[in-house]
Design an enzyme around this catalytic site. Structure first.
Site, PDB file in Angstrom:
ATOM      1  N   CYS A 108       0.838  -1.208   0.000  1.00 54.38           N
ATOM      2  CA  CYS A 108       0.000   0.000   0.000  1.00 54.38           C
ATOM      3  C   CYS A 108       0.871   1.254   0.000  1.00 54.38           C
ATOM      4  O   CYS A 108       1.494   1.597   1.013  1.00 54.38           O
ATOM      5  CB  CYS A 108      -0.926  -0.026   1.214  1.00 54.38           C
ATOM      6  SG  CYS A 108      -1.841   1.499   1.487  1.00 54.38           S
TER       7      CYS A 108
ATOM      8  N   CYS B  47      -0.107   4.010   2.516  1.00 56.08           N
ATOM      9  CA  CYS B  47       0.272   3.616   3.877  1.00 56.08           C
ATOM     10  C   CYS B  47       1.705   4.048   4.184  1.00 56.08           C
ATOM     11  O   CYS B  47       2.019   4.439   5.316  1.00 56.08           O
ATOM     12  CB  CYS B  47       0.169   2.100   4.045  1.00 56.08           C
ATOM     13  SG  CYS B  47      -1.504   1.427   3.855  1.00 56.08           S
TER      14      CYS B  47
END
Length: 324
Positions: free
Chosen positions: A79, A82
């Site tokens: 991700c 993230c």
């Protein structure tokens, strides 16, 4: 994915997450052992950010949320947003100096937790306060927005649940027991002894003042905070007619003052769960200033019993459900 603010009042009930009794017993034993050895000085700044998995969720998130708000960062290695958000959260966890604990959960390795929270995409950030989950935001939010959300979380945790966070000790060993607390400077031993003598003599007003004198110089003094809560409770019930108080509470179940007085008597009589349950039920039935008065008295009674008592942790979770 665009950032999406989520209401602080949207609570996910985590009651279905069963307590891991063995982990709980070990945690309570560790706290008792640390206290016996003079621990409690504080946690290391490095321990403000922890990795959590499904096996440790009960111990590291639910149990800890009874003493400090736990912010959960759901992330994954693949991700990209993230990788932008997580370092900001980690830095703020240290900057906020124990006002919240950051728990990082890898969704690829913990699918059950991802489903439990109903997460559709990451990054997703939740907080758990007194066993209740609050969705904070989803997506890569900006730092100003994150700070505003964290400030609101800290305020809610402190004002509604009396959670003031963890004491951070830069000298503490990461992952180890907190360093032994240094002896406080000043005549605290003499003042605390004077408070005990006043209690023994039935001078509740003198005991209250002696404990307040300690807290004026050392607001975090645990012994003085506990002693003050107990002395003020005894002072409140002094002169009460127990039979009349209980009759009033039975006749006026929606009267906050009647229920507060009865709860004080319950606690003095050793009926801890009855006192907590009475006030939690009253919180659920009231609103506005009445509700706030009942909630504050309940927080005061938590101080009398002590934060480590499992009945306090259970009552905090019940209070969270009643408030939200």
């Amino acid at each position: 994915m665009q950032p999406r603010n989520m209401s602080m009042s949207g609570v996910v009930d985590l009651a279905a997450v069963k307590a891991a009794q063995e982990a709980k017993a070990k945690a309570e034993q560790a706290r008792a052992e640390a206290a016996r050895k003079g621990g409690g000085g504080g946690v290391s700044p490095a321990d403000l950010v922890i990795d959590v998995d499904e096996a440790g969720f009960e111990r590291d998130v639910l149990q800890r949320s009874a003493e400090v708000p736990v912010v959960i960062d759901f992330w994954a290695e693949w991700c990209q947003p993230c990788k932008q958000l997580s370092p900001v959260l980690e830095r703020l966890a240290v900057e906020y100096n124990g006002r919240f604990l950051l728990a990082k959960i890898d969704v690829d390795a913990n699918q059950m937790l991802m489903q439990q929270f109903g997460i559709q995409g990451i990054p997703a950030v939740f907080a758990v306060v007194a066993g209740q989950a609050l969705p904070l935001f989803q997506g890569a939010a900006g730092e100003a927005e994150i700070r505003q959300t964290l400030d609101q979380l800290v305020q809610v945790a402190e004002q509604r649940f009396g959670l003031t966070g963890l004491t951070v000790d830069p000298e503490a060993e990461p992952g180890g027991a907190p360093a032994a607390a240094a002896e406080p400077e000043g005549p605290y031993d003499a003042l605390l002894e004077a408070a005990v003598r006043a209690l023994d003599a039935g001078d509740l007003g003198g005991a209250v003042q002696a404990y307040k004198n300690v807290l004026a110089d050392d607001p975090g003094n645990t012994e003085a905070k506990l002693g003050l809560a107990q002395a003020e409770l005894l002072q409140r019930v002094q002169g009460m007619d127990p039979q009349q108080v209980r009759k009033d509470a039975a006749d006026r179940p929606a009267d906050p003052a009647a229920q507060i007085a009865a709860a004080d008597l319950d606690l003095v009589g050793g009926h801890v769960e009855d006192a907590f349950g009475r006030l939690t039920d009253t919180v659920a039935r009231t609103a506005g200033s009445d509700r706030d008065a009942v909630r504050l008295r309940l927080l005061e009674l938590f101080e009398v019993v002590g934060a480590d008592d499992p009945r306090v942790a259970a009552a905090r979770r019940a209070l969270a459900r009643a408030l939200f």
